[in-house]
Design a protein around this motif. Structure first.
Motif, PDB file in Angstrom:
ATOM      1  N   ASN A 153      85.833  42.578  86.867  1.00  0.00           N
ATOM      2  CA  ASN A 153      86.883  43.265  87.761  1.00  0.00           C
ATOM      3  C   ASN A 153      86.722  43.441  88.912  1.00  0.00           C
ATOM      4  O   ASN A 153      87.560  44.082  89.719  1.00  0.00           O
ATOM      5  CB  ASN A 153      87.283  44.633  86.968  1.00  0.00           C
ATOM      6  N   PHE A 156      86.456  43.451  92.797  1.00  0.00           N
ATOM      7  CA  PHE A 156      87.799  43.137  93.749  1.00  0.00           C
ATOM      8  C   PHE A 156      87.149  42.876  95.136  1.00  0.00           C
ATOM      9  O   PHE A 156      87.556  42.016  95.785  1.00  0.00           O
ATOM     10  CB  PHE A 156      88.901  44.433  93.772  1.00  0.00           C
ATOM     11  N   PRO A 207      90.933  39.092  89.528  1.00  0.00           N
ATOM     12  CA  PRO A 207      91.438  40.174  90.135  1.00  0.00           C
ATOM     13  C   PRO A 207      92.112  39.754  91.674  1.00  0.00           C
ATOM     14  O   PRO A 207      93.331  40.583  91.768  1.00  0.00           O
ATOM     15  CB  PRO A 207      90.355  41.256  90.474  1.00  0.00           C
ATOM     16  N   VAL A 266      81.967  43.437  82.261  1.00  0.00           N
ATOM     17  CA  VAL A 266      83.381  44.310  82.634  1.00  0.00           C
ATOM     18  C   VAL A 266      83.380  44.445  84.125  1.00  0.00           C
ATOM     19  O   VAL A 266      84.291  44.303  84.722  1.00  0.00           O
ATOM     20  CB  VAL A 266      83.687  45.584  81.894  1.00  0.00           C
TER      21      VAL A 266
END
Lengths: 301, 272
Positions: B206, B208, B224, B202
Motif C-alpha cells: 500500500n 504511496f 497505489p 500490507v
C-alpha cells in the motif's frame, strides 16, 4: 594452563563478536544509507536555496528558509490542519476504538470475531484505494451521501462535500476514521484481554458493574495501552498524505494542506528544494519528539 | 434484568451500526462496478439491474495487471529483506552484550519515528544520482530500510521471551552465534516471522509517497500509484474506476481474511 584458558575465552568471544557483527551490520547499513544520511541531508539542505533542475547550484541562505516558513501563511494553515487532524483522530479513532473494544471484550456474547474482522478490514486497503472509494460517496452528482441527505429532506453543501475547506477537512476525518478505528480497537482489545477476571469479580463485590466498572477500574488498568494508541494516532496524523492528495490536492487555495502535502508541493511542483527541506526538518523534529515520548511510555509499560 | 437487556441492545446496536459504516463503502464499490452509467447517475442507492463486465475491461486497459505485478515484485523482495535483516539484528540486540547495543537500539527507535516525508528531498536526490529512478530496485531499497526499525522492535520483544536453554546447550557443543541463529532460532520463530511478514506485506503493498516520487513511468508503477491513473483515464466513468478498485482491493481482503490471526497479533503486540 590458566593463560591457555583465557586465550580460548578470548577466541570464542571474538568469534561471537564476528558473528554478531555480521548479523547486525546489514540493518545498520540500510537504515544509515536510506534514513539517517537523508535525515542529515535534509537538515543541511534546509540552509540552502536550490531547485531540482540546478542541483549543483546551491546558494547558502542560513536560516532564510525557516524565516520564510514563519512568514508563510500556508505553512501555518498546514500545521494547523495537522493539529486538527491529531485531535479529531484521537477522539474519533481512539475514543470510538475504545468503546468498540470494550463492547467486544465483555459487552456482547455472540459474533465477536465477525465484528472484529469486519471493523478491522479497512486497515489492509491502501489509502489511495480508500480515498477513491470515498470520492464516489462524496461526489455531488452520483454520491450516496447526497442521495441519503436528499432522501430525508436535508440540504447538501452547495460546493460539494470536498469543495468547502470547512467541510472537507471533516470529510477527510471521517475517511481516516473509517480506515483506522479498527486498528485502535484491536490494539485496545489486546490490552483489555490482559485484565484478569478476578479484577472484575472484585469490582462486582464492591458494587461496580458495567460502564461504571469500565470507567473506574478497567480504563486506569489499560492506561499504557491507551497512551500507545494515542501516540500511534498522533504520529499517523502527522503522516497524513493520501486522503488529501486524492480529495483536494491541498486546495481550494491551499486551505486543506497538511505538512506532508505541502512539502511535496514545494519540492516536486514548485521545485523549492531548500524550503521543502526546512519544512521537512520541522516535521522531523515533531516526529522525533513523538518517537521519544513513545519510547518513554513503552519503557514504563 | 431489563437494564441488562437495554445495555445489551445498545452494545449490539453500536457494533452493528459501525459495521454497516465499514461495509457500506465496500458495497458501493462492488455494486457501482456492475451498474450501467445511467444507473450510476439516476439511482446512487440502487442495485444494478444486470451484472455487466465492461467496466472490468476498461479498468484493465490502463495496465492494472502490470501495476499489480510490480507491486508483487516490490513487496516480495522488500519483505524478504526486511524480515531477514531485522531478525538477525534483533537477535544480536537481545542476546549479545555489546557496549554499543543500547545506542543501536536508540538508533532503531529513531529510525522508526522518522517518516519518509521528512527525508523526501535528499532521498529523491540520492536515488536520482544513482540512476535508480523508475526502477523497482530503486524503490525496494529505501522501502526495506523504512520497514526494518518496526520489525526489529517486533522481533526483539519475541527473542527476549525466547527460552535460552537450547542455545546454551548449542554453545557448549561449539556452535557459533551465526550457526545458532540460522539452525535453531529461525526454525522456532515461525509465528513472529509470519506476523512480521504479513504486516510488512500490507504496508509495502500500500505504500504511496516513495513510489509516487520515484516511479513516474507506467512500466514501473506499483498499484497505489497506478490506481490514480484510473481516475485520470476514466474521469467520470465511475464504473471503470470502481472496477479497478475492486480488482485491486478484493485479493488483499481475501489474503487478510485467511491470515487475519497473525495480522491482528502483530498489531496487538504494539501496545505491549
Amino acid at each position: 594452563m590458566n593463560k591457555n584458558n583465557t586465550q580460548t575465552n578470548n577466541f570464542s568471544l571474538s568469534n561471537d563478536k564476528v558473528s554478531a557483527t555480521i548479523l547486525l551490520v546489514p540493518a545498520l547499513i540500510f537504515c544509515t544509507i536510506f534514513i539517517f544520511i537523508p535525515a542529515i541531508g535534509t537538515i543541511v539542505g534546509s540552509f540552502y536555496s536550490y531547485s531540482l533542475t540546478s542541483m549543483n547550484n546551491w546558494k547558502w541562505v542560513g536560516f532564510g528558509n525557516y524565516v520564510k516558513a514563519t512568514q508563510d501563511e500556508y505553512f501555518w494553515v498546514a500545521l494547523k490542519n495537522n493539529f486538527i487532524i491529531v485531535f479529531a483522530s484521537i477522539v474519533l479513532q481512539v475514543g470510538v476504538g475504545t468503546i468498540l473494544a470494550a463492547i467486544l471484550d465483555r459487552g456482547i456474547k455472540y459474533g465477536r470475531v465477525i465484528f472484529r474482522t469486519i471493523i478491522f478490514t479497512p486497515m489492509v486497503i491502501s489509502s489511495v484505494a480508500v480515498s477513491l472509494i470515498w470520492l464516489i460517496i462524496y461526489d455531488p452528482n452520483v454520491g450516496i451521501l447526497n442521495a441519503i441527505f436528499k432522501s430525508i429532506g436535508l440540504s447538501t453543501p452547495s460546493k460539494g462535500w470536498l469543495g468547502d475547506p470547512n467541510i472537507s477537512i471533516w470529510m477527510i476525518m471521517i475517511t481516516a476514521a473509517w480506515q483506522n478505528t479498527g486498528f485502535m480497537m484491536v490494539l485496545i482489545l489486546a490490552g483489555l484481554q490482559g485484565v484478569s477476571k478476578e479484577v472484575y469479580d472484585a469490582a462486582e463485590i464492591d458494587g461496580a458493574t458495567g460502564v461504571k466498572a469500565f470507567w473506574y477500574i478497567t480504563l486506569p488498568m489499560i492506561r499504557n495501552v491507551l497512551i500507545v494508541a494515542i501516540l500511534i494516532t498522533t504520529i499517523g496524523a502527522f503522516k497524513v498524505f493520501e486522503f488529501i492528495f486524492v480529495f483536494t490536492q491541498g486546495g481550494p487555495s491551499n486551505a486543506t494542506q497538511v505538512l506532508g502535502t505541502y512539502i511535496y508541493l514545494q519540492a516536486f511542483n514548485l521545485l523549492h528544494m531548500g524550503y521543502a527541506n526546512a519544512l521537512s526538518v520541522i516535521l522531523l523534529i515533531i516526529a522525533l519528539f513523538l518517537g521519544w515520548l513513545q519510547l518513554k511510555s513503552s519503557r514504563k509499560a | 434484568m431489563s437494564r441488562f437487556k437495554i445495555a445489551n441492545i445498545i452494545a449490539y446496536g453500536f457494533v452493528t451500526l459501525f459495521s454497516i459504516y465499514v461495509l457500506m463503502p465496500i458495497l458501493v464499490m462492488v455494486l457501482t462496478t456492475f451498474k450501467s452509467k445511467r444507473e450510476i447517475f439516476l439511482e446512487p442507492l440502487g442495485i444494478p439491474s444486470q451484472f455487466g463486465i465492461s467496466s472490468f475491461e476498461k479498468a484493465l486497459s490502463v495496465g492494472l495487471g502490470s501495476f499489480m505485478l510490480n507491486s508483487f515484485i516490490v513487496s516480495f523482495f522488500a519483505v524478504f529483506l526486511i524480515v531477514t535483516i531485522s531478525g538477525m539484528a534483533a537477535y544480536v540486540l537481545s542476546r549479545i552484550d555489546f557496549k554499543i547495543n543500547k545506542f543501536v537500539y536508540l538508533l532503531i527507535v529513531a529510525g522508526f519515528a522518522i517518516p519518509p516525508a521528512a527525508v523526501l528531498v535528499p532521498l529523491y536526490t540520492m536515488v536520482s544520482n544513482l540512476n535508480l529512478l523508475n526502477s523497482l530496485f530503486g524503490v525496494i531499497m529505501p522501502l526495506t530500510a523504512f520497514g526494518i526499525p518496526f520489525t526489529v522492535i517486533l522481533f526483539y520483544a519475541f527473542f527476549l521471551d525466547f527460552p535460552k536453554e537450547v542455545e546454551e546447550a548449542a554453545t557448549i557443543d561449539g556452535c557459533t552465534k551465526l550457526q545458532i541463529f540460522f539452525r535453531i532460532i529461525v526454525p522456532l520463530s515461525g509465528p513472529v516471522i509470519a506476523s512480521a511478514a504479513i504486516f510488512q506485506t500490507v504496508w509495502i503493498w500500500n505504500e504511496f509517497l516513495l513510489a509516487l516520487i520515484m516511479l513516474t513511468s507506467d512500466d514501473f508503477k506499483t498499484l497505489p500509484i497506478g490506481l490514480l491513473k484510473l481516475r485520470g483515464e476514466w474521469t467520470s466513468d465511475w464504473g471503470a474506476i470502481m472496477a479497478g478498485l475492486t480488482i485491486a482491493v478484493i485479493p488483499v481482503l481475501i489474503v487478510f481474511l485467511i491470515f487475519q490471526k497473525y495480522f491482528v497479533r502483530s498489531l496487538a503486540g504494539l501496545g505491549k
